[in-house]
Design an enzyme around this catalytic site. Structure first.
Site: not given
Ligand code: T1G
Length: 690
Positions: A63, A102, A105, A125
């Site tokens: 998400a 998400g 999911e 999450e």
């Molecule tokens: N939402 C918004 N921005 C995100 C994002 C996300 N989920 N994931 C990454 N970014 C942005 C990050 O801030 C950065 O921005 C750019 O993307 C590159 O990320 C309903 C509630 C996927 C392994 O927890 O683990 O889904 O600094 O530097 O090293 O159940 O990003 O460039 O402006 O980390 O290649 C669950 C979080 C969300 C995954 C890639 N998902 N992301 O790593 O790049 S909650 C996560 C990561 C959810 C549902 C629930 C990593 C990555 P900027 P990066 P990377």
């Protein structure tokens, strides 16, 4: 369609491609066109199968975390997944990169999931203080079983495609052109005909769940939660998947999610997610970086060896320099043992061990560093020794090589000034053990060139470090604040608090261990040596060291350690020694509560952080949080000292600092002006207004 969603046809197979760089987060501007597209394809009789794919480097990575805390715009993920499961024709998720949160999911809402061999799948999450809120806690157990789902969701750790295939999470794994493979897979599935069972109805495996084993596993995981709510809620939601009908379990998941997403702990952990990424951003877009091929490390002791391993693990060839063959061989043997332990633990293959060791070259001759593009010294913490090393480097290092010092305290401007190339000099302050600890304080000196700084910030990410750029002062950010946190330690002991009571107040706060147990672990002799070098004393700690009580390494420090154990046992001898010292000073012991301990340790910690911000030693308050969470174990559920100050209330902190300042006269309690402004404005930003 939309800028964020493309619809293509390959015969009777429809391919919906999400294109929302950089990680295809399920933002509202993706969800809205996605829902419309899926409804249309559901009703289009010319479509035999539907593939959901993503452009760019990864399938949906979750998400959109930036949307949390704001009103939810429909359709939300749950609505899309629910609609997906009404589609009778086969739906297939084409997964590459990292299908997380998400994203996974969404894939679980499809009948089938097909993955690229290099893909990873997970529900992380919990690392944001949340639980999977799009049905993941109820659907994942239906495919992989309740215990595996519990472990995946509570750890937040992703699994690879092969493991996912073996566990039943994905239906096929392909190498090469995933789209072609997936279209053929979908067409074949459609040709064979249905019915196609949505994941929600595939609960045949759940009935065999051994609830007692599940509960035992959940209890074990709960013990490791250390005050965090999300791991407990995750376990409860997965248990509901086993014991409740699907829709009830889904509703329970939604209620648990709603509680977590509004919690301070989740706000703190989401703050840290973005703070870590912000910390790696330098002013000035796209500063050119220097090429780093080979890395030189001077000093093969504890720090030098750890630093060398960190670079070798990141794929860099390393030349390790020592003053003698004997010291060099000792260092190389320690490195070899480190890898052998990893192999014995199964975290490294024997092949990988050989490859890593092949990265190393050993030498006792500075001339062997001339082909290095970055040279890090980790020699004795003494300015004269450091200057001698940099003098030699100045003479032999190739032009443009970056010369880094691993000093914890010393003035890097002074070191740089002792060379003819101050623009190439900076600090790389690793934390011991350097190959394990995530934090890397990158110290920019006055004359450090912007491209040198940009180069090492990028390098930090490549070797798996969390980089924070800091300025030059005694102790930079982390150790300077650590000194403030510890300034009252001896006074608290002399006034009546025991080491155990102080450590307990810290662990109750959420720290992995308190300052005295940490001191025993690190070795009390290190602080003793630093104090002597600076002409400082600490009555109790110095006395313990004079008695040879250095901590775990000598079996006795502030605590006793039975042979072969690391369990701290309070020592009546130490408590008697403290009482005697107090009596010599005419201090009558009194009972000291946890609140006072926190006020006299963690409030000065915050206050020193405010001073560091005022002096520009740290660029952002969130950088300080990143330092303390990744370098010193500050509880992630409190977001770091500066975020926590907002939760605690800056006004309350000021009031108590002023009380202790008035009572003790100590500078460490004198509230910093920026802390007062934070109390007025609620922000650490210098320019913030009330
Ligand atoms: N939402 C918004 N921005 C995100 C994002 C996300 N989920 N994931 C990454 N970014 C942005 C990050 O801030 C950065 O921005 C750019 O993307 C590159 O990320 C309903 C509630 C996927 C392994 O927890 O683990 O889904 O600094 O530097 O090293 O159940 O990003 O460039 O402006 O980390 O290649 C669950 C979080 C969300 C995954 C890639 N998902 N992301 O790593 O790049 S909650 C996560 C990561 C959810 C549902 C629930 C990593 C990555 P900027 P990066 P990377």
């Amino acid at each position: 369609m939309s800028d964020f969603l493309k619809l293509n046809r390959d015969g009777d197979v429809a391919i919906v491609t999400i294109d929302n760089p950089p990680v295809n987060a399920l933002s509202f501007h993706v969800r809205e066109p996605l829902m419309k597209a899926l409804v249309g394809l559901r009703d289009d009789s010319s479509v035999a199968a539907i593939v959901i794919a993503c452009a760019g480097r990864t399938f949906v990575a979750g998400a959109d975390i930036t949307e949390f805390g704001k009103p939810v715009q429909q359709p939300d993920l749950r609505a899309i997944v629910a609609m997906l499961e009404t589609i009778a024709k086969p739906t297939v998720a084409a997964i590459h990169g990292t299908a997380l949160g998400g994203g996974l999911e969404l894939a679980l809402g499809c009948h089938f999931r097909v993955a690229d061999a290099g893909a990873k799948l997970g529900l992380p999450e919990v690392k944001l203080g949340l639980l999977p809120g799009g049905g993941g806690t109820v659907r994942l157990p239906r495919l992989v079983g309740a215990v595996k789902a519990l472990k995946m969701i509570v750890s937040g750790a992703p699994i690879g495609a092969a493991e996912a295939h073996a566990a039943g999470l994905v239906d096929a794994v392909f190498e090469g052109d995933l789209t072609t493979h997936v279209v053929n897979f979908a067409r074949e599935i459609a040709r064979k005909g249905g019915p196609f069972t949505p994941v929600r109805d595939r609960d045949e495996g759940l009935g065999e769940t051994d609830l007692a084993a599940f509960d035992a596993e959940a209890a074990d995981l709960a013990r490791k939660a250390r005050g965090l709510e999300a791991p407990i809620a995750c376990a409860q939601a997965v248990r509901n998947a086993v014991t409740l009908p699907f829709d009830e379990a889904l509703a329970a998941e939604r209620a648990l999610f709603a509680g977590l997403v509004a919690s301070d702990q989740s706000r703190a952990q989401r703050h840290l997610f973005f703070a870590e990424r912000e910390a790696a951003k330098l002013p000035g877009k796209d500063t050119p970086k220097r090429r780093i091929g080979r890395v030189g490390v001077i000093g093969a002791g504890t720090m030098g060896g750890g630093i060398a391993i960190a670079f070798a693990n990141g794929g860099y060839p390393v030349t390790l320099l020592e003053t003698s063959q004997e010291a060099l061989q000792r260092g190389l043997a320690t490195i070899d043992r480190n890898y052998a332990v990893s192999v014995s633990r199964g975290s490294l293959t024997e092949d990988a061990r050989r490859q890593r060791l092949a990265q190393f070259k050993g030498s006792t001759d500075y001339a062997d560093l001339t082909d290095c593009d970055l040279i890090v010294e980790a020699v004795f913490e003494d300015m004269a020794v450091k200057k001698e090393v940099f003098g030699k480097l100045d003479a032999i290092a190739r032009p443009g090589a970056i010369l880094a010092t691993n000093t914890s305290y010393l003035d890097i401007n002074e070191i740089a000034a002792s060379t003819l190339r101050p623009q190439d000099v900076l600090g790389l302050h690793f934390f011991s053990p350097a190959n394990v600890m995530k934090l890397l304080e990158i110290v920019r000196a006055e004359k450090t060139a912007p491209d040198a700084l940009a180069t090492v910030v990028d390098l930090a990410r490549r070797i798996g470090k969390v980089a924070v750029v800091v300025g030059v002062c005694h102790g930079f950010v982390g150790n300077r604040m650590l000194a403030a946190r510890g300034a009252e330690s001896e006074a608290l002991l002399l006034e009546g608090a025991t080491p155990r009571q102080i450590d307990q107040a810290f662990t109750d706060f959420g720290w992995p261990m308190g300052p005295f147990q940490m001191g025993d672990l690190a070795g009390l002799d290190i602080g003793w040596r630093n104090r002597k070098a600076r002409g400082q004393t600490a009555d109790i700690a110095d006395t313990l060291c004079e008695l040879g009580r250095f901590g775990q390494k000598t079996g006795r420090g502030f605590y006793l350690y039975e042979a072969g154990t690391r369990t701290p046992v309070p020592d009546p001898e130490v408590e008697a020694l403290i009482r005697d010292k107090a009596a010599e000073k005419g201090i009558a012991p009194r009972t000291i509560g946890a609140a006072e301990i926190i006020e006299r340790t963690l409030y000065p910690l915050v206050n020193e952080g405010a001073k560091i911000l005022e002096e520009g030693i740290a660029a952002r308050a969130s950088d300080i949080d990143v330092v303390w969470v990744n370098g010193y174990g500050f509880p992630i559920g409190k977001g770091g000292p500066m975020f926590w100050a907002g939760l605690e209330g800056a006004g309350k902190i000021i009031e108590r600092l002023e009380y202790w300042h008035q009572r003790t006269g100590k500078d460490v309690f004198k509230p910093a002006p920026l802390l007062k402004r934070m109390a007025e404005t609620g922000s650490w930003e210098a320019g913030a207004t009330a």
